[in-house]
Design a protein around this motif. Structure first.
Motif, PDB file in Angstrom:
ATOM      1  N   ILE A  56       0.849  -1.191   0.000  1.00 15.86           N
ATOM      2  CA  ILE A  56       0.000   0.000   0.000  1.00 15.86           C
ATOM      3  C   ILE A  56       0.884   1.239   0.000  1.00 15.86           C
ATOM      4  O   ILE A  56       1.733   1.410   0.872  1.00 15.86           O
ATOM      5  CB  ILE A  56      -0.926   0.003   1.233  1.00 15.86           C
ATOM      6  N   ASP A  80      -0.778   2.902  -5.580  1.00 12.78           N
ATOM      7  CA  ASP A  80      -0.581   4.280  -5.152  1.00 12.78           C
ATOM      8  C   ASP A  80      -1.562   5.138  -5.951  1.00 12.78           C
ATOM      9  O   ASP A  80      -1.868   4.796  -7.097  1.00 12.78           O
ATOM     10  CB  ASP A  80       0.855   4.742  -5.410  1.00 12.78           C
ATOM     11  N   ASP A 108      -6.538   4.165  -5.147  1.00  9.30           N
ATOM     12  CA  ASP A 108      -6.404   4.412  -3.715  1.00  9.30           C
ATOM     13  C   ASP A 108      -6.552   3.100  -2.952  1.00  9.30           C
ATOM     14  O   ASP A 108      -7.131   2.125  -3.446  1.00  9.30           O
ATOM     15  CB  ASP A 108      -7.422   5.457  -3.248  1.00  9.30           C
ATOM     16  N   ALA A 109      -6.029   3.080  -1.753  1.00  7.67           N
ATOM     17  CA  ALA A 109      -5.930   1.843  -0.978  1.00  7.67           C
ATOM     18  C   ALA A 109      -7.288   1.207  -0.714  1.00  7.67           C
ATOM     19  O   ALA A 109      -7.470  -0.004  -0.919  1.00  7.67           O
ATOM     20  CB  ALA A 109      -5.217   2.123   0.344  1.00  7.67           C
ATOM     21  N   HIS A 112      -9.007  -0.391  -3.827  1.00  6.72           N
ATOM     22  CA  HIS A 112      -8.358  -1.634  -4.251  1.00  6.72           C
ATOM     23  C   HIS A 112      -8.665  -2.764  -3.282  1.00  6.72           C
ATOM     24  O   HIS A 112      -8.976  -3.897  -3.705  1.00  6.72           O
ATOM     25  CB  HIS A 112      -6.852  -1.437  -4.359  1.00  6.72           C
ATOM     26  N   LEU A 113      -8.565  -2.487  -2.000  1.00  4.84           N
ATOM     27  CA  LEU A 113      -8.833  -3.532  -1.005  1.00  4.84           C
ATOM     28  C   LEU A 113     -10.266  -4.036  -1.090  1.00  4.84           C
ATOM     29  O   LEU A 113     -10.522  -5.239  -1.001  1.00  4.84           O
ATOM     30  CB  LEU A 113      -8.540  -2.998   0.397  1.00  4.84           C
ATOM     31  N   VAL A 124       0.316  -8.026   3.515  1.00  2.50           N
ATOM     32  CA  VAL A 124       0.067  -6.628   3.161  1.00  2.50           C
ATOM     33  C   VAL A 124       1.133  -5.811   3.878  1.00  2.50           C
ATOM     34  O   VAL A 124       1.294  -5.918   5.098  1.00  2.50           O
ATOM     35  CB  VAL A 124      -1.337  -6.154   3.576  1.00  2.50           C
ATOM     36  N   SER A 126       3.363  -1.908   4.066  1.00  5.36           N
ATOM     37  CA  SER A 126       3.292  -0.487   3.749  1.00  5.36           C
ATOM     38  C   SER A 126       4.404   0.255   4.472  1.00  5.36           C
ATOM     39  O   SER A 126       4.827  -0.141   5.562  1.00  5.36           O
ATOM     40  CB  SER A 126       1.929   0.094   4.157  1.00  5.36           C
ATOM     41  N   VAL A 141      -9.563   1.024   5.949  1.00  6.67           N
ATOM     42  CA  VAL A 141      -8.458   0.321   5.299  1.00  6.67           C
ATOM     43  C   VAL A 141      -7.964  -0.830   6.169  1.00  6.67           C
ATOM     44  O   VAL A 141      -7.735  -1.947   5.680  1.00  6.67           O
ATOM     45  CB  VAL A 141      -7.304   1.303   4.988  1.00  6.67           C
ATOM     46  N   ILE A 145      -7.780  -4.716   5.201  1.00 11.39           N
ATOM     47  CA  ILE A 145      -6.527  -5.476   5.223  1.00 11.39           C
ATOM     48  C   ILE A 145      -6.736  -6.797   5.945  1.00 11.39           C
ATOM     49  O   ILE A 145      -6.320  -7.861   5.468  1.00 11.39           O
ATOM     50  CB  ILE A 145      -5.408  -4.662   5.893  1.00 11.39           C
TER      51      ILE A 145
END
Length: 243
Positions: A56, A80, A108-109, A112-113, A124, A126, A141, A145
């Motif tokens: 991420i 990103d 964006d995170a 996508h998640l 995962v 970051s 987020v 995750i």
């Protein structure tokens, strides 16, 4: 839980010369290396030949390289929402992309998640991204995750975690601002000084600031196991949790 729109904090000069982060914050490079080593040790301890990694906020690909170095033969997706950063990552990771070890996505995170199947990822990871998220967005987020990790999967974050003692944190922030001034004044780059000071204000704002103990407690509440602080130097810390 309502969705909060993702911010884009890295574009223009601050993105174009993001490599200067390692001059104004040498700890950033160290944290990236620690993330790569940590994931590599985790992979070995679980006797896994190849793992599926989501990074991420891959930025320019510095941490990505560390992850690939310490977890060979693995597949990594770097996401990103800053196109200027991804353009640099595409150059820096050209070989790994050509060999299909890495794919980069401008997204964006949270988006996508949310589109990622449950229990589909081994790791995962970051570095210095999640602290940039607004509180509500960050919470969503973290929930996502946890959902997308396989049972036993790993979440590792090297990031800016504010010191819980507010006076000590203020002292550290003031020292950080002074360091920015010294570096960019010497470089004769008042434009970049302004960009990074403004970004520091964003990091320190009530809606962004991520304090260590509340962050660890939040992960435990979500369901992460073995939530652990592995390393800390000032505001720079490495933490992990498993599903």
């Amino acid at each position: 839980m309502s969705t909060i729109v993702a911010e884009r904090l890295f574009d223009g000069p601050i993105a174009e010369e993001y490599n200067l982060l390692h001059i104004i914050c040498p700890a950033a490079a160290d944290i990236s290396q620690r993330i790569g080593e940590f994931v590599g040790h985790w992979k070995e301890s679980n006797a896994l030949d190849s793992i599926e990694i989501l990074e991420i906020g891959c930025g320019t690909g510095f941490t990505t390289k560390q992850l690939l170095r310490h977890s060979p033969n693995s597949r990594l997706t770097g996401i990103d929402n800053a196109p200027d950063m991804l353009e640099q990552a595409a150059v820096n990771l050209n070989s790994a992309i050509s060999e299909n070890f890495v794919s980069l996505l401008e997204v964006d995170a949270l988006s996508h998640l949310q589109a990622t199947p449950s229990a589909s990822l081994d790791v995962v990871a970051s570095a210095y991204a999640i602290h940039n998220f607004l509180d509500g967005y960050r919470e969503q987020v973290l929930h996502e995750i946890y959902r997308v990790l396989k049972p036993g999967g790993l979440f590792v974050n090297g990031d800016r975690y504010a010191v819980d003692n507010s006076l000590e944190h203020l002292r550290l922030t003031q020292a950080e601002a002074r360091e920015y001034c010294q570096v960019f004044t010497k470089m004769q780059r008042p434009d970049l000084l302004a960009e990074w000071i403004v970004h520091l204000f964003s990091d320190e704002s009530p809606d962004h600031i991520m304090r260590l103990q509340p962050a660890l407690q939040s992960m435990q509440t979500i369901g992460f196991q073995a939530v652990t602080l592995h390393y800390r130097q000032g505001v720079n810390a490495l933490i992990s949790g498993t599903k």
